[in-house]
Write a protein that holds these residues in place. Structure first.
Motif, short mmCIF file in Angstrom:
data_model
loop_
_atom_site.label_atom_id
_atom_site.label_comp_id
_atom_site.label_asym_id
_atom_site.label_seq_id
_atom_site.Cartn_x
_atom_site.Cartn_y
_atom_site.Cartn_z
N LEU A 280 119.60 -9.72 -59.14
CA LEU A 280 118.77 -9.32 -58.01
C LEU A 280 117.40 -9.97 -58.05
CD1 LEU A 280 119.60 -5.52 -57.91
CD2 LEU A 280 120.53 -7.32 -56.48
N LEU A 281 117.11 -10.67 -59.14
CA LEU A 281 115.80 -11.29 -59.27
C LEU A 281 115.67 -12.46 -58.30
CD1 LEU A 281 115.33 -11.41 -63.14
CD2 LEU A 281 114.71 -9.63 -61.52
N ASP B 246 114.20 2.06 -56.06
CA ASP B 246 113.92 0.66 -56.41
C ASP B 246 115.16 -0.22 -56.41
OD1 ASP B 246 111.27 1.15 -56.63
OD2 ASP B 246 111.19 1.13 -58.83
N LEU B 247 116.26 0.33 -56.86
CA LEU B 247 117.50 -0.45 -56.88
C LEU B 247 117.84 -0.87 -55.45
CD1 LEU B 247 118.15 -0.61 -59.72
CD2 LEU B 247 119.76 1.27 -59.50
N LEU B 248 117.70 0.06 -54.56
CA LEU B 248 117.93 -0.22 -53.15
C LEU B 248 116.98 -1.31 -52.67
CD1 LEU B 248 119.18 0.50 -50.44
CD2 LEU B 248 117.58 2.40 -50.26
N ALA B 249 115.73 -1.20 -53.05
CA ALA B 249 114.74 -2.20 -52.63
C ALA B 249 115.15 -3.59 -53.10
CB ALA B 249 113.37 -1.84 -53.19
N MET B 250 115.67 -3.66 -54.31
CA MET B 250 116.04 -4.96 -54.85
C MET B 250 117.23 -5.56 -54.10
SD MET B 250 115.39 -4.17 -58.88
CE MET B 250 115.83 -5.79 -59.45
N VAL B 269 107.94 -4.85 -48.60
CA VAL B 269 108.91 -3.91 -49.14
C VAL B 269 108.24 -3.01 -50.18
CG1 VAL B 269 111.02 -3.66 -50.50
CG2 VAL B 269 110.88 -5.45 -48.76
N LEU B 270 108.47 -1.72 -50.01
CA LEU B 270 107.96 -0.73 -50.96
C LEU B 270 109.13 0.06 -51.52
CD1 LEU B 270 105.56 0.96 -52.17
CD2 LEU B 270 105.76 2.40 -50.12
N GLY B 271 109.15 0.19 -52.82
CA GLY B 271 110.25 0.93 -53.44
C GLY B 271 109.81 2.33 -53.83
N PHE B 272 110.69 3.01 -54.56
CA PHE B 272 110.39 4.35 -55.05
C PHE B 272 111.11 4.52 -56.38
CE2 PHE B 272 110.00 8.80 -55.49
CZ PHE B 272 109.11 9.28 -54.54
N LEU B 285 107.42 -5.73 -57.74
CA LEU B 285 107.77 -4.78 -56.69
C LEU B 285 106.74 -3.67 -56.56
CD1 LEU B 285 109.87 -3.61 -54.67
CD2 LEU B 285 110.95 -2.50 -56.63
N ALA B 286 106.22 -3.51 -55.36
CA ALA B 286 105.38 -2.35 -55.10
C ALA B 286 106.28 -1.12 -55.06
CB ALA B 286 104.66 -2.51 -53.76
#
Lengths: 341, 341
Positions: A280-281, B246-250, B269-272, B285-286
């Motif tokens: 995913l990188l 975050d996984l989703l964001a990636m 893109v902002l993750g959690f 990643l933000a």
DNA sequence: CTGAAAGCGCTAACAT
DNA sequence: ATGTTAGCGCTTTCAG
């Protein structure tokens, strides 16, 4: 919940022996009795306590799992693979981590034996010279190693030497000649040694001198300056890095980028493990992928065979690895390009 | 290892009671006897079986941990935090995963109760409406939830609504107006709901209409075309995405990049979750970071208090979150820039 | 087909 | 200070 077999017996009006039979051998009990007892069991919400059974010398249905850490997805994936099969088979997993520490390995194994686990699945730092494993060979319980690279003991892993060899060949095939190997602080582990052997062999075949491996603590938040300097010193600057695990590769890449280097333009990077996140990188990480979940699954299967009384095979099961190409690897920059940069 | 307290007693020439005392209350035994017994214990390599103790109603020193999966570092980190403290306290962890499946949650809890665990640490899909938790409240054992966002039960988490709010405010502060929220397939979870509330509130304060959330299966290898189309449709195109993990964001970022979009130039893109690996990405990643390891640690501490007989607090412990800025978030492109692209 | 009783390893009264 | 004994929940002969 706090109801015991006695309560059931009392309520149903039979002896505890009959209740026990109703549970474990229903066909030896009259249908009517069975019915009565089952009703009693339901109303009391009775569930036989494994403790009583275990004490009776029955199977505990407990298996111990010992891994260095869960922070590394490699082991989390293995565990996931084990868990799938173990749960399906009605086994419970007791988990212990070691942080690569010998004392904790020892403590974990002892604790698990006390708990009377029926088997052990573990990853240790160095399998060949591990005295506790000799003890397990003698006194049980059965065990299977994961990722440990040894011929002497039951294990499931990849051929680390060969895997590293194949990976580094990818680099040399792209034209790299100055390839540096980076190892985690666990340089003492059996698989780290094998990987270095494979690395050396691949370079040798290209007629290139093997550079001494660099040890890096990949748990550190930052890449130490000394290491960075080593990787980028003009005189000896490698064109590619072979990192002995993916987490290490990611830390190193970040350090290099912060120092103003571009990947793969200035430096190619190859990892090892093939953790899912690597794909995913941006750019996707090239890596020698090991089938971690499958390693866990196979370890489970071999353990079950051992427990089932199969002839204890001291052999290691080698699963195939895959060299996963990725955009972190490119042909080396020419001297001209380097000068420009 | 198959030696019991009887063997020791026989070898030492004392009764099993004295041996038991020598182990559990050494001061009540004469020094000479103690010495003899200890020698016997050593030669026999005797270790008291927890089973006997457990059966006697003693503490099992077993704690159950139930999490959805270990593939998500969020839970691996929590587990790591628990493990540190539990091991130090001499407890053993039995691990079970649920894959967000209610039936497996149920099975895990039942199995763990049978094993007579002294406590339970778990993350369930929806805490408020979980009937088994009501049962635990009544019959024990004690439990503490992790990450579940509920006021009604003992839990350790962040304030998900507030955390999402703070995160989305980062986006609006940067000038974003069209912010889309992406949720995993676990949209039914209590925390997912809270996060969406926070998202909506933040947008509201900016006087912007809330866009309907998009559900994405982040376990899928690829981002579905339909989702991609939704994210990039010219007419409604958002300038920023808030991903509920975050996984989703990636996964989303990879999909967007493959489709030719650049992050953060075309889309922020902002993750959690703030998983460690996110910081290693390029660009970093933000994310709204939750203190996962600490959540595990605190859950352990609260559980120990409960087991120790402290008044059972039905309250939830809220740990602070951190909005971690990162290069995946930038001001939105102007229309001009967009047209150029 | 069912019951009584022994015993798994251990601890905790209760005796001595 | 040490021994005797009962019993934790269960399975399993051995007798009815």
């Amino acid at each position: 919940m706090t109801s015991t077999i006695k309560d059931v017996a009392a309520l149903a009006g039979f002896s505890i022996a009959t209740v026990s039979r109703a549970i474990n051998a229903p066909h030896t009990v009259s249908p009517a009795t069975l019915q009565t007892i089952r009703t009693a069991i339901d109303t009391l919400q009775f569930r036989p306590s494994p403790l009583g059974r275990q004490l009776r010398g029955e199977r505990t249905r407990l298996v111990g799992v010992v891994v260095p850490t869960l922070s590394n997805p490699v082991f989390a994936d293995c565990l996931q693979g084990i868990d799938e099969l173990a749960t399906a088979a009605g086994f419970k997993l007791i988990l212990m981590t070691t942080e690569y520490d010998a004392a904790r390995e020892r403590h974990a194994i002892e604790t698990l034996r006390e708990q009377r686990v029926e088997g052990l699945i573990l990853t240790v730092a160095d399998a060949d010279t591990h005295p506790l494993l000799d003890m397990l060979d003698r006194d049980g319980p059965h065990y299977v190693l994961m990722h440990n690279d040894t011929q002497r003991r039951p294990s499931v892993s990849v051929d680390n030497r060969r895997a590293a060899y194949d990976g580094v060949r990818l680099l040399t095939a792209r034209g790299h000649r100055r390839v540096l190997m980076l190892a985690g602080s666990l340089a003492a582990s059996d698989r780290a040694r094998q990987r270095h052997l494979g690395y050396a062999q691949a370079l040798e075949e290209s007629g290139v001198a093997t550079l001494p491996p660099v040890e890096v603590d990949f748990n550190a938040p930052e890449l130490p300056d000394a290491v960075l300097a080593h990787l980028t010193a003009q005189a000896t600057r490698p064109t590619a890095l072979f990192c002995s695990n993916d987490l290490l590769a990611m830390v190193v890449m970040r350090g290099l980028r912060r120092a103003g280097f571009s990947i793969p333009d200035d430096l190619s990077v190859l990892g090892f493990d093939g953790i899912a996140i690597g794909e995913l990188l941006a750019p996707p990480l090239a890596s020698v992928a090991t089938p971690n979940r499958d390693i866990g699954r196979h370890a489970w299967q071999r353990l079950v065979e051992c427990i089932g009384g199969a002839t204890i095979e001291r052999t290691s099961l080698i699963l195939p690895h895959v060299v996963r190409d990725g955009a972190t690897v490119a042909p080396p920059a020419t001297d001209l390009q380097l000068r420009k940069a």
